[in-house]
Every structure is written in structure tokens, then in C-alpha cells.
Scaffold this active site. Structure first.
Site, PDB file in Angstrom:
ATOM      1  N   ASP A  69       0.851  -1.276   0.041  1.00 24.48           N
ATOM      2  CA  ASP A  69      -0.016   0.027   0.064  1.00 24.48           C
ATOM      3  C   ASP A  69       0.780   1.185   0.089  1.00 24.48           C
ATOM      4  OD1 ASP A  69      -2.848   0.946   0.089  1.00 24.48           O
ATOM      5  OD2 ASP A  69      -1.965   1.956   1.939  1.00 24.48           O
TER       6      ASP A  69
HETATM    7  C1  TTP Z   1       3.267   8.715  -5.624  1.00 21.73           C
HETATM    8  C2  TTP Z   1       2.650   7.671  -6.786  1.00 21.73           C
HETATM    9  C3  TTP Z   1       2.018   6.785  -6.700  1.00 21.73           C
HETATM   10  N1  TTP Z   1       1.790   5.736  -7.724  1.00 21.73           N
HETATM   11  C4  TTP Z   1       0.688   4.717  -7.422  1.00 21.73           C
HETATM   12  C5  TTP Z   1       1.273   3.354  -7.082  1.00 21.73           C
HETATM   13  C6  TTP Z   1      -0.199   2.871  -6.520  1.00 21.73           C
HETATM   14  O1  TTP Z   1      -0.680   1.969  -7.399  1.00 21.73           O
HETATM   15  C7  TTP Z   1      -1.149   3.918  -6.119  1.00 21.73           C
HETATM   16  C8  TTP Z   1      -1.301   3.972  -4.552  1.00 21.73           C
HETATM   17  O2  TTP Z   1      -2.503   3.077  -4.245  1.00 21.73           O
HETATM   18  P1  TTP Z   1      -2.494   1.689  -3.351  1.00 21.73           P
HETATM   19  O3  TTP Z   1      -3.819   1.946  -2.934  1.00 21.73           O
HETATM   20  O4  TTP Z   1      -1.247   1.768  -2.927  1.00 21.73           O
HETATM   21  O5  TTP Z   1      -2.459   0.821  -4.843  1.00 21.73           O
HETATM   22  P2  TTP Z   1      -3.594   0.451  -5.739  1.00 21.73           P
HETATM   23  O6  TTP Z   1      -4.947   0.702  -5.273  1.00 21.73           O
HETATM   24  O7  TTP Z   1      -3.328   0.983  -7.169  1.00 21.73           O
HETATM   25  O8  TTP Z   1      -3.453  -1.163  -5.963  1.00 21.73           O
HETATM   26  P3  TTP Z   1      -3.856  -2.424  -4.962  1.00 21.73           P
HETATM   27  O9  TTP Z   1      -4.511  -1.819  -3.797  1.00 21.73           O
HETATM   28  O10 TTP Z   1      -4.763  -3.432  -5.745  1.00 21.73           O
HETATM   29  O11 TTP Z   1      -2.353  -3.077  -4.955  1.00 21.73           O
HETATM   30  O12 TTP Z   1      -0.378   5.220  -6.436  1.00 21.73           O
HETATM   31  C9  TTP Z   1       2.316   5.786  -8.872  1.00 21.73           C
HETATM   32  O13 TTP Z   1       2.017   4.976  -9.863  1.00 21.73           O
HETATM   33  N2  TTP Z   1       3.372   6.801  -9.064  1.00 21.73           N
HETATM   34  C10 TTP Z   1       3.802   7.548  -8.072  1.00 21.73           C
HETATM   35  O14 TTP Z   1       4.743   8.418  -8.215  1.00 21.73           O
END
Ligand code: TTP
Length: 188
Positions: A69
Site C-alpha cells: 500500500d
Molecule cells: C506517488 C505515486 C503513486 N503511484 C501509485 C502506486 C499505487 O498503484 C497507487 C497507490 O494506491 P494503492 O492503494 O497503494 O494501490 P492500488 O489501489 O493501485 O493497487 P492495490 O490496492 O490493488 O495493490 O499510486 C504511482 O504510480 N506513481 C507515483 O509516483
């Protein structure tokens, strides 16, 4: 190594594992995220990661499960994924010209153990002009990302520098995951 099951729908996490050659199978998780009710953001991401891993669907006995997460923390306030464009605008306005942390919690279920850890990266954001925020929102990129930006995409334009792991900002600190996997498997 027993099969590794990634309990995540994030395209970034599977890409990062693939990039470094860690074979895995993507599965869903029935865990419902709840970003409220936690005093400590680190405890929160660790709990959410563990919840996602524990609720992984269709994992054979004896497999390794990985949940993660990612959140953005600015002035002790947690920024998750924006619900709509106006929330994305508000997040980007707040991040503009400031330093924030990206924290990823990771849970590994392996050999009957639950290994839970976190990784934190400091990100220095440039000052954003209103037209930059508007065109970035219009690109659609902010919507599925914590803090409403993606460092691996157009969001790279807004990042002056980082301190810590780059892959952690993208959603999974693969170097840290690899170390923990090696330790748990007695490989290093
Ligand atoms: C800060 C940042 C976040 N992110 C993304 C990563 C995560 O996918 C998302 C944060 O949400 P999460 O809730 O961590 O993950 P998710 O909902 O995408 O997937 P799942 O719960 O099924 O594992 O933000 C980027 O892609 N690039 C960035 O620079």
C-alpha cells in the site's frame, strides 16, 4: 522458490517485479481499504498491506503472498488516491513547491510468517503553475495514483529531486522486497 502471488491490481507493482526478474502471479484481494482511523501513517500502510495479502484470492497452500500500500504524506496528512478531479487539483496545489514523503507498506506471507515493513522516500516538488495543474489533470494521469501524480509518467516533470528509493515512489520498493525475500528464504 515457492510461487509468489502478488495481491495487487496496481499495474506498476507487477511491472516493477517483472523489471527485476521476480516471477509472480497477479491475484485479487477482497480487502477493503480504509484510510481513516489511524494515528500513524506508517502503521496504516503496514496494516493495509497485510490486509491485502491476507485476503488474497486463489493462492495455493505454501505459496508466498505479497501485498502493498502506497500513500503520500504532507505535513502529517495522508493523501491517498483522489476520488475526483477537484480532489486531484487540491492535492497538486498542496504538493506544489513542498517536500513530501511517499510511504509504501509491504507484507510478505512466507513460510508461515508475516513479514511486514515499510519504505519511505522524500520527494521535493517544484512549484506548479495553475496551467500545469490543469493540463496534468486533463491528461488523466493523476486519477489512480496516491498524491495525484506519477513519478514514472508526466509527473516526472514536477519532481526536483528525491531522497531514498525511486521504485518505492512508483509503488513497490523492489530492492527492499528482494532483500526481505532473500532473508526469509535463507538465500543471503
Ligand atoms: C506517488 C505515486 C503513486 N503511484 C501509485 C502506486 C499505487 O498503484 C497507487 C497507490 O494506491 P494503492 O492503494 O497503494 O494501490 P492500488 O489501489 O493501485 O493497487 P492495490 O490496492 O490493488 O495493490 O499510486 C504511482 O504510480 N506513481 C507515483 O509516483
Amino acid at each position: 522458490m515457492a510461487g509468489l502471488y502478488l495481491a495487487s491490481q496496481s499495474p506498476r507493482r507487477t511491472e516493477l517485479l517483472t523489471q527485476v526478474g521476480i516471477d509472480h502471479i497477479v491475484v485479487s484481494s477482497t480487502y477493503e481499504e480504509a484510510n481513516k482511523g489511524y494515528d500513524d501513517p506508517i502503521e496504516m500502510v503496514k496494516e493495509q498491506a497485510l490486509g491485502k495479502a491476507r485476503a488474497a484470492v486463489g493462492v495455493p497452500e505454501g505459496s508466498i503472498v505479497l501485498g502493498a500500500d502506497t500513500i503520500v504524506v504532507l505535513d502529517n496528512q495522508v493523501l491517498g488516491k483522489p476520488h475526483d478531479e477537484s480532489e486531484a487539483r487540491h492535492m497538486l496545489e498542496r504538493l506544489s513547491g513542498q517536500v513530501h514523503s511517499v510511504i509504501t507498506g509491504v507484507a510478505l506471507l512466507i513460510k508461515g510468517q508475516e513479514i511486514v515493513f515499510h519504505n519511505e522516500t522524500k520527494v521535493y516538488f517544484k512549484k506548479l503553475a495553475p496551467f500545469e495543474i490543469e493540463s496534468y489533470i486533463a491528461s488523466g494521469e493523476p486519477m489512480d495514483k496516491a498524491g495525484a501524480y506519477g513519478i514514472q509518467g508526466k509527473g516526472a516533470l514536477w519532481v526536483e529531486k528525491i531522497e531514498g528509493s525511486y521504485t518505492n515512489v512508483v509503488g513497490l520498493p523492489v530492492e527492499h522486497v528482494y532483500d526481505e525475500l532473500c532473508k526469509a528464504l535463507g538465500a543471503k
